[in-house]
Design a protein around this motif. Structure first.
Motif, PDB file in Angstrom:
ATOM      1  N   THR A 167       0.838  -1.202   0.000  1.00 22.84           N
ATOM      2  CA  THR A 167       0.000   0.000   0.000  1.00 22.84           C
ATOM      3  C   THR A 167       0.874   1.253   0.000  1.00 22.84           C
ATOM      4  OG1 THR A 167      -1.618  -1.294   1.216  1.00 22.84           O
ATOM      5  CG2 THR A 167      -2.001   1.073   1.140  1.00 22.84           C
ATOM      6  N   ASP A 208      -8.095  -6.769  -1.553  1.00 23.41           N
ATOM      7  CA  ASP A 208      -8.851  -6.898  -0.293  1.00 23.41           C
ATOM      8  C   ASP A 208     -10.348  -6.622  -0.471  1.00 23.41           C
ATOM      9  OD1 ASP A 208      -6.437  -7.240   0.905  1.00 23.41           O
ATOM     10  OD2 ASP A 208      -6.437  -5.343   2.008  1.00 23.41           O
ATOM     11  N   GLU A 241      -3.583  -3.974  -6.435  1.00 26.18           N
ATOM     12  CA  GLU A 241      -2.660  -4.332  -5.359  1.00 26.18           C
ATOM     13  C   GLU A 241      -3.220  -5.455  -4.501  1.00 26.18           C
ATOM     14  OE1 GLU A 241      -2.157  -4.140  -1.107  1.00 26.18           O
ATOM     15  OE2 GLU A 241      -3.735  -2.909  -1.978  1.00 26.18           O
ATOM     16  N   ARG A 283      -0.297  -3.525  12.861  1.00 24.97           N
ATOM     17  CA  ARG A 283      -1.448  -3.092  12.057  1.00 24.97           C
ATOM     18  C   ARG A 283      -2.746  -3.759  12.505  1.00 24.97           C
ATOM     19  NH1 ARG A 283      -1.437  -4.644   5.907  1.00 24.97           N
ATOM     20  NH2 ARG A 283      -2.114  -6.589   6.806  1.00 24.97           N
TER      21      ARG A 283
HETATM   22 MG    MG Z   1      -2.618  -3.665   2.231  1.00 29.39          MG
END
Ligand code: MG
Ligand code: UZR
Length: 277
Positions: A39, A60, A151, A185
């Motif tokens: 990211t 995602d 991504e 995270r």
């Molecule tokens: Mg990510």
């Protein structure tokens, strides 16, 4: 040497086809293990390409989402597992329907990226990591753009998805650094406690029962790391590698410049192909 209209010159429809192919958005795939800095790398590319329209599509967003019943057993669910060729065959032969086959809805992702590549707007689903569910009432509208970045951990797994990409980047970050970031995270952004990230059942079975060790790391070794071979560019250290990002951005700018040339001077191809001795 003379410039003549040649009988071998491409037809106008062929010219139009090649011109429109060049005008398609530039699609970049960015893959790498969890918490590798994918990211961050994408954000840096987008920032440096500020004078172009760039859209980011995250794999995602295409997590299938669990039913209420499945959510109760979320700790058994493998969010890092793609569908494999063997499993596809088993499903086709109807011999076995594994419980959790493909964590992502790859067909839907493929459809969305194809539409965007053709210049159409799409509605991307929004995934809620805390509850492992799709937000059914909201979506993210993404419009056509010059550059599309796709991504995710498994964006290089399916050949059909790879074939849509003009450039493939693999973010290669040390495994310990990734685990440390992942714990940070998940606890800060994704509403987990440390034990649920690592899923420690008892100290005696500590290593066996790590969630990371049980699902995330094996899937990285089996599916994510082998897909590195498809990359055109491998970025060591992810977002810290400013030189690699500068080089990538330069390449994208060059490619986008060629698009513009094609739009402004479509006849350049006629001149080149009618050159005769
Ligand atoms: Mg990510
Ligand atoms: P990135 N993931 C979750 O933790 N919960 C979910 O509901 C869906 C996915 C994790 C998934 C994977 N693993 O490693 C990671 N688990 O999200 C991929 N367990 O996201 O590429 O941003 O690290």
């Amino acid at each position: 040497a003379r410039f003549l209209p040649s009988s071998r010159s491409p037809s106008s429809s062929l010219l139009a086809d090649s011109a429109s192919a060049l005008k398609q958005p530039f699609v970049i795939g960015v893959s790498g293990g969890t918490a590798s800095g994918k990211t961050t790398v994408c954000d840096m590319i987008i920032q440096q390409l500020h004078d172009h329209r760039v859209v980011l599509v995250n794999q995602d967003s295409f997590y299938r989402g669990l039913t209420a019943e499945e959510s109760e057993r979320a700790h058994e669910y493998n969010f890092d597992h793609p569908v494999t060729a063997d499993e596809c065959l088993l499903i086709l032969l109807n011999k076995k329907m594994p419980l959790f086959v493909d964590a992502f809805d790859t067909e839907q992702m493929l459809e969305c990226v194809e539409k965007l590549k053709q210049g159409n707007p799409v509605h991307l689903p929004i995934y809620d990591f805390k509850n492992h569910r799709r937000c059914s009432e909201s979506f993210r509208q993404v419009n056509a753009s010059d550059v599309i970045i796709l991504e995710g951990i498994l964006v290089f797994h399916d050949q059909r998805v790879r074939d849509l990409m003009n450039m493939k980047i693999f973010v290669d970050t040390d495994a310990d650094v990734r685990l440390a970031r992942r714990i940070r995270r998940d606890t800060v952004e994704r509403g987990r406690d440390v034990n649920s990230v690592l899923e420690q059942v008892s100290s005696s079975t500590f290593l066996k029962s790590l969630r990371y060790a049980k699902f995330v790391k094996p899937a990285f070794d089996d599916f994510v790391l082998p897909s590195k071979k498809y990359a055109d560019v491998i970025i060591p250290r992810g977002g810290d590698n400013h030189v690699a990002i500068d080089l990538i951005v330069q390449h994208i700018r060059t490619k986008l410049g060629q698009h513009d040339l094609c739009k402004i001077y479509p006849n350049i191809y006629v001149i080149q192909t009618t050159f005769q001795i």
